[in-house]
Structures are given as structure tokens and as C-alpha cells.
Design an enzyme around this catalytic site. Structure first.
Site, PDB file in Angstrom:
ATOM      1  N   PHE A 288       0.053  10.897  12.246  1.00  0.00           N
ATOM      2  CA  PHE A 288      -0.822  12.049  12.047  1.00  0.00           C
ATOM      3  C   PHE A 288      -1.275  12.004  10.570  1.00  0.00           C
ATOM      4  CE2 PHE A 288      -1.560  14.144  16.038  1.00  0.00           C
ATOM      5  CZ  PHE A 288      -0.872  13.256  16.847  1.00  0.00           C
ATOM      6  N   ASN A 289      -1.022  12.967   9.719  1.00  0.00           N
ATOM      7  CA  ASN A 289      -1.619  12.919   8.372  1.00  0.00           C
ATOM      8  C   ASN A 289      -0.554  12.724   7.297  1.00  0.00           C
ATOM      9  OD1 ASN A 289      -3.602  14.294  10.193  1.00  0.00           O
ATOM     10  ND2 ASN A 289      -4.820  14.287   8.327  1.00  0.00           N
TER      11      ASN A 289
ATOM     12  N   GLY B  30       0.808  -1.220   0.000  1.00  0.00           N
ATOM     13  CA  GLY B  30       0.000   0.000   0.000  1.00  0.00           C
ATOM     14  C   GLY B  30       0.840   1.268   0.000  1.00  0.00           C
TER      15      GLY B  30
ATOM     16  N   PRO C   5     -19.197  15.784   9.220  1.00  0.00           N
ATOM     17  CA  PRO C   5     -19.513  15.288  10.568  1.00  0.00           C
ATOM     18  C   PRO C   5     -18.330  14.531  11.168  1.00  0.00           C
ATOM     19  CG  PRO C   5     -21.279  14.766   9.032  1.00  0.00           C
ATOM     20  CD  PRO C   5     -20.156  15.328   8.213  1.00  0.00           C
TER      21      PRO C   5
ATOM     22  N   TYR D 239     -13.558   2.206  12.079  1.00  0.00           N
ATOM     23  CA  TYR D 239     -12.130   2.225  11.707  1.00  0.00           C
ATOM     24  C   TYR D 239     -11.285   2.686  12.894  1.00  0.00           C
ATOM     25  CZ  TYR D 239      -7.701   4.044  10.028  1.00  0.00           C
ATOM     26  OH  TYR D 239      -6.364   4.317   9.898  1.00  0.00           O
TER      27      TYR D 239
ATOM     28  N   ASP E 191      -3.728 -13.377   2.395  1.00  0.00           N
ATOM     29  CA  ASP E 191      -4.533 -12.666   3.389  1.00  0.00           C
ATOM     30  C   ASP E 191      -3.813 -12.818   4.731  1.00  0.00           C
ATOM     31  OD1 ASP E 191      -6.391 -11.890   5.315  1.00  0.00           O
ATOM     32  OD2 ASP E 191      -8.083 -12.570   4.096  1.00  0.00           O
TER      33      ASP E 191
ATOM     34  N   LYS F  81      -8.260   0.740  15.448  1.00  0.00           N
ATOM     35  CA  LYS F  81      -6.921   1.191  15.846  1.00  0.00           C
ATOM     36  C   LYS F  81      -6.797   1.119  17.377  1.00  0.00           C
ATOM     37  CE  LYS F  81      -5.275   1.888  11.823  1.00  0.00           C
ATOM     38  NZ  LYS F  81      -4.411   0.802  11.324  1.00  0.00           N
TER      39      LYS F  81
ATOM     40  N   SER G 250      -2.998   5.419  14.825  1.00  0.00           N
ATOM     41  CA  SER G 250      -3.452   6.689  14.258  1.00  0.00           C
ATOM     42  C   SER G 250      -3.767   7.679  15.363  1.00  0.00           C
ATOM     43  CB  SER G 250      -4.710   6.421  13.435  1.00  0.00           C
ATOM     44  OG  SER G 250      -5.388   7.633  13.178  1.00  0.00           O
ATOM     45  N   ALA G 251      -3.606   8.950  15.040  1.00  0.00           N
ATOM     46  CA  ALA G 251      -3.973  10.013  15.971  1.00  0.00           C
ATOM     47  C   ALA G 251      -5.463   9.973  16.309  1.00  0.00           C
ATOM     48  CB  ALA G 251      -3.612  11.367  15.364  1.00  0.00           C
TER      49      ALA G 251
ATOM     50  N   ASN H 136      -2.752  -8.846   0.367  1.00  0.00           N
ATOM     51  CA  ASN H 136      -3.747  -9.526  -0.492  1.00  0.00           C
ATOM     52  C   ASN H 136      -4.212  -8.627  -1.640  1.00  0.00           C
ATOM     53  OD1 ASN H 136      -5.310  -7.672   0.858  1.00  0.00           O
ATOM     54  ND2 ASN H 136      -6.758  -9.163   1.739  1.00  0.00           N
TER      55      ASN H 136
ATOM     56  N   ARG I 210      -4.440  20.347  10.618  1.00  0.00           N
ATOM     57  CA  ARG I 210      -3.894  19.002  10.776  1.00  0.00           C
ATOM     58  C   ARG I 210      -2.376  19.055  10.737  1.00  0.00           C
ATOM     59  NH1 ARG I 210      -8.414  18.670  11.732  1.00  0.00           N
ATOM     60  NH2 ARG I 210     -10.000  17.147  11.087  1.00  0.00           N
TER      61      ARG I 210
END
Ligand code: NAD
Ligand code: UDP
Length: 338
Positions: free
Chosen positions: A178-179, A10, A293, A149, A58, A153, A124-125, A32, A231
Site C-alpha cells: 500500500f503506501n 533504494g 488525474p 508503471y 543492471d 506491476k 502494488s495496490a 545499477n 490511503r
């Protein structure tokens, strides 16, 4: 000895593979291809001039992992393997819990069987929730997540912490990203989201190359200096190097450790758009829309712990992120499929 990058085909995994290979490690990738292409792994090999052992499996499949561990000598696992679309996780919670927790449980089980005692996890933050003030410190309590999601984490962190408590030889480094944005400076690997991007940066790069007509800015009435959301954007190559620093740390320090991976600096949506336009000499048409949202007005890290424990800090600027991300999108307007 090699590092296993689970989910390594990825966006973040391929950049991390390049940095491990450049640092002299052997790299094994298990993926996978649910959200990636094998072409990305070939490009990692092309950039580095090194070969990668690729297993199309997988990561929830323990027998497939056992075969991999019996064929390769794995000294550490970096665990990226998960689904990451926030909105989709609300619609498909069981798939998200099953996949994102299943990969962690399978990895920890098989690692134990094969005596591999070191895991670095992509957290993740988002686990800080909504109530903590910025900057965010690792010592702050984790909060309530707003979607499945985020909870995966949160729960994966807990699973790894509990596994480390039960097994004093196990080390788990929980990197709270972070981002991550930008791309490798070669322009050969980068972010290739399927469908409409959820995140701002790939949306901007797709607008820049004409794949989308305009950006919608989700609210300009936040209590921030220019009214748009803030961010902590981090160049994906800096983030990748954080993993290379985390493995030797983990090998020396059993137990679980949480470490923020950010720059420590907040950037607003307007600042991002303006910087992208200036650095690349392109116009990003935008409209102001409703707030999204669940969005926080501000999120940025205190990044001192990473410096103290890993000797790591972010080196690249927002300009680098904009330039490198645009180069990737210009050279690959349709991502790996183009
Ligand atoms: P990505 O989707 O590009 O990479 C994840 C990879 O995992 C994909 O190649 C996918 O095919 C693979 N995968 C998913 N489930 C799998 C399974 N069961 N078996 C084998 N492979 C599987 O995402 P990314 O942006 O590179 O993110 C990597 C990790 O970092 C993810 O865990 C993500 O949640 C986390 N993270 C990402 C961000 C971000 O903004 N990109 C922020 C914080 C945390
Ligand atoms: N954002 C936006 N338009 C978009 C996507 C995001 O204005 O199309 C804003 C969002 O409200 C937030 C910032 O950009 O203030 C970063 O959003 P992103 O989804 O990239 O990261 P996250 O909110 O998950 O940290």
C-alpha cells in the site's frame, strides 16, 4: 546462503536489507544506482555492523546476474528493481516496460539456471484498479491500470504466476504494497526522491525542513469524511519485516501467492498533515489544489492474509511514521547528497 535484494540500494530495499541482516541472513544487493546512491548501502552496514556484498549491475543483464549467482550462494531473491515514477512512465512507456519487465525475466531465467526457486516481488495496490470497493482483498479481480508503471506491476505479477505454473518447484510471493512511508528510526536511511516528490509524504518532509514552501492538497471535495483522499500508509520498517516473513513462507510453499502489505487502516490527507504537525511540532503550510488525474478517493487493504500466512502485521503507528520520516529529513535535509 544469502538473500539477493535486486534493486536493494533504494528506499524499501535498504530498509529490508537492515531487517534481513538483523534476522541473521547474509545479504547481497544488485543495483545499477539508477535511482539510489551507494552511500545508502554503506549506511545499512553502519546501522547493522554487518557487511553487504554489493554488485553495481543492471538486473536486466543476464550475464552480470550469472556472475553474481556463480560467486554467491543465493537462497531467495527479493525483487525491487524497477522504475517507479507514475508520470514519467506515461512519458517513457517503452523504458518502463523494458526495464521493469526485463529485470523480472532476467532474474527468473538466471534463478532457474542456478536452482534458486524462491522470489518475493514488490507489487502494488495499484493493480486493484478503480472498480473494487474498499477494503481491498487479494481475492478481488485485478483491474485496469491507469499508467504504464501500474501495468508493469500487473504484468510482472502475471509473468511470475505463469512461471510458477510452468515450474511446480518455483515459489513467488507477490507482495502488494500500500503506501510505504517513514524511515529507519536511526535517521540514517530514508526516502530520497530525485526532483519534486510525486508522493505526499516526502513532499511533506521537504516542506517541513524548508526545502519547499508549501504542500498542495490535491482536492478536498472527494466523497470522504473530510473531503481529502484516503490511503493506507505503512511504516517502511514494518514493510521490510514483511519481506523477512515472506522468504521462509515461500521456501515452504511452491506456487504463486498474492499478499497485501498494509495496515488495514485508511488515513486522509488532512489527518496526515495534522498528525505530522502535532508529533513534530512543525507547521506544514498548504493550499488546496485541483484533484490529480487518476487518483482514487480511497484505497486501503484488508491485511488478514498477511497475518494468516506470514504471521505478520504492521506494528508501527502513523505517529511513528511521521516522527521517523521527519528525523531522517532533518538529519539529511538534502537526502544522501547533502
Ligand atoms: P527505489 O527507486 O528507491 O528503489 C528501486 C531500486 O531499483 C533503485 O535503487 C534503482 O536504482 C534500482 N533499479 C531500477 N532498475 C534497475 C535495474 N535495471 N537494475 C538494477 N537496479 C535497478 O524505489 P522503492 O520505493 O524502494 O521501491 C522498490 C520497489 O517497490 C519498486 O519496484 C517499486 O515499484 C515498488 N513499490 C514501491 C512503492 C512506493 O510507494 N515506494 C509502492 C508500491 C510498490
Ligand atoms: N497528495 C496530495 N498532494 C501531493 C501528493 C499527494 O494531496 O503533493 C494526495 C493524493 O491525492 C492522495 C494521497 O495524497 O490522496 C496519497 O498520494 P501519493 O501520491 O502519496 O500515493 P498514491 O496516490 O500513489 O497512493
Amino acid at each position: 546462503m544469502a538473500v539477493l535484494l535486486a534493486g536493494g540500494a533504494g528506499f524499501i530495499g535498504t530498509h529490508t536489507a537492515v531487517e534481513f541482516l538483523n534476522a541473521g541472513y547474509d545479504v547481497v544487493i544488485a543495483d545499477n544506482l539508477y535511482n539510489s546512491k551507494s552511500a545508502a548501502v554503506r549506511r545499512v552496514e553502519e546501522i547493522t555492523g554487518r557487511s553487504v556484498a554489493f554488485y553495481e549491475i543492471d538486473v536486466c543483464d543476464k550475464d552480470a546476474l550469472r556472475k553474481l549467482f556463480s560467486e554467491q550462494s543465493i537462497e531467495a531473491v527479493v525483487h525491487f528493481a524497477g522504475m517507479k515514477a507514475v508520470g514519467e512512465s506515461v512519458a517513457k512507456p517503452l523504458q518502463y516496460y523494458s526495464n521493469n519487465l526485463g529485470t523480472t525475466i532476467a532474474l527468473l531465467t538466471v534463478m532457474k539456471e542456478f536452482g534458486c526457486r524462491c522470489i518475493v516481488f514488490s507489487s502494488s495496490a495499484t493493480v486493484y484498479g478503480k472498480s473494487n470497493p474498499v477494503p481491498l482483498f487479494e481475492t478481488m479481480p485485478r483491474g485496469e491500470c491507469t499508467n504504464p508503471y501500474g501495468w508493469t506491476k500487473w504484468m510482472n505479477e502475471q509473468i511470475i504466476m505463469d512461471a510458477c505454473t510452468a515450474d511446480p518447484e518455483l515459489s513467488g510471493v507477490l507482495l502488494r504494497y500500500f503506501n510505504p512511508i517513514g524511515a529507519h528510526e536511526s535517521g540514517r536511511i530514508g526516502e530520497d526522491p530525485q526532483g519534486i516528490p510525486n508522493n505526499i509524504f516526502p513532499f511533506i518532509t521537504q516542506v517541513a525542513v524548508g526545502r519547499r514552501p508549501q504542500l498542495t492538497i490535491f482536492g478536498d471535495d472527494y466523497d470522504t469524511p473530510d473531503g481529502t483522499g484516503i490511503r493506507d500508509y505503512i511504516h517502511v520498517v514494518d514493510l521490510a519485516k514483511g519481506h523477512v516473513a515472506a522468504v521462509p513462507y515461500a521456501k515452504k510453499h511452491p506456487g504463486a501467492k498474492v499478499i497485501n502489505i498494509g495496515t488495514g487502516k485508511g488515513t486522509s490527507v488532512f489527518e496526515m498533515v495534522n498528525t505530522f504537525e502535532r508529533v513534530n511540532g512543525v507547521k506544514i503550510p498548504y493550499v488546496i489544489g485541483e484533484r490529480r488525474p487518476g487518483d482514487l478517493p480511497e484505497s486501503y487493504a484488508n491485511a488478514d492474509e498477511a497475518e494468516k500466512l506470514l504471521g505478520w502485521h504492521a506494528e508501527k503507528t502513523l505517529e511513528d511514521m511521521c516522527r521517523d520520516g521527519y528525523r531522517w529529513q532533518t538529519l539529511n535535509p538534502m537526502g544522501y547528497g547533502g
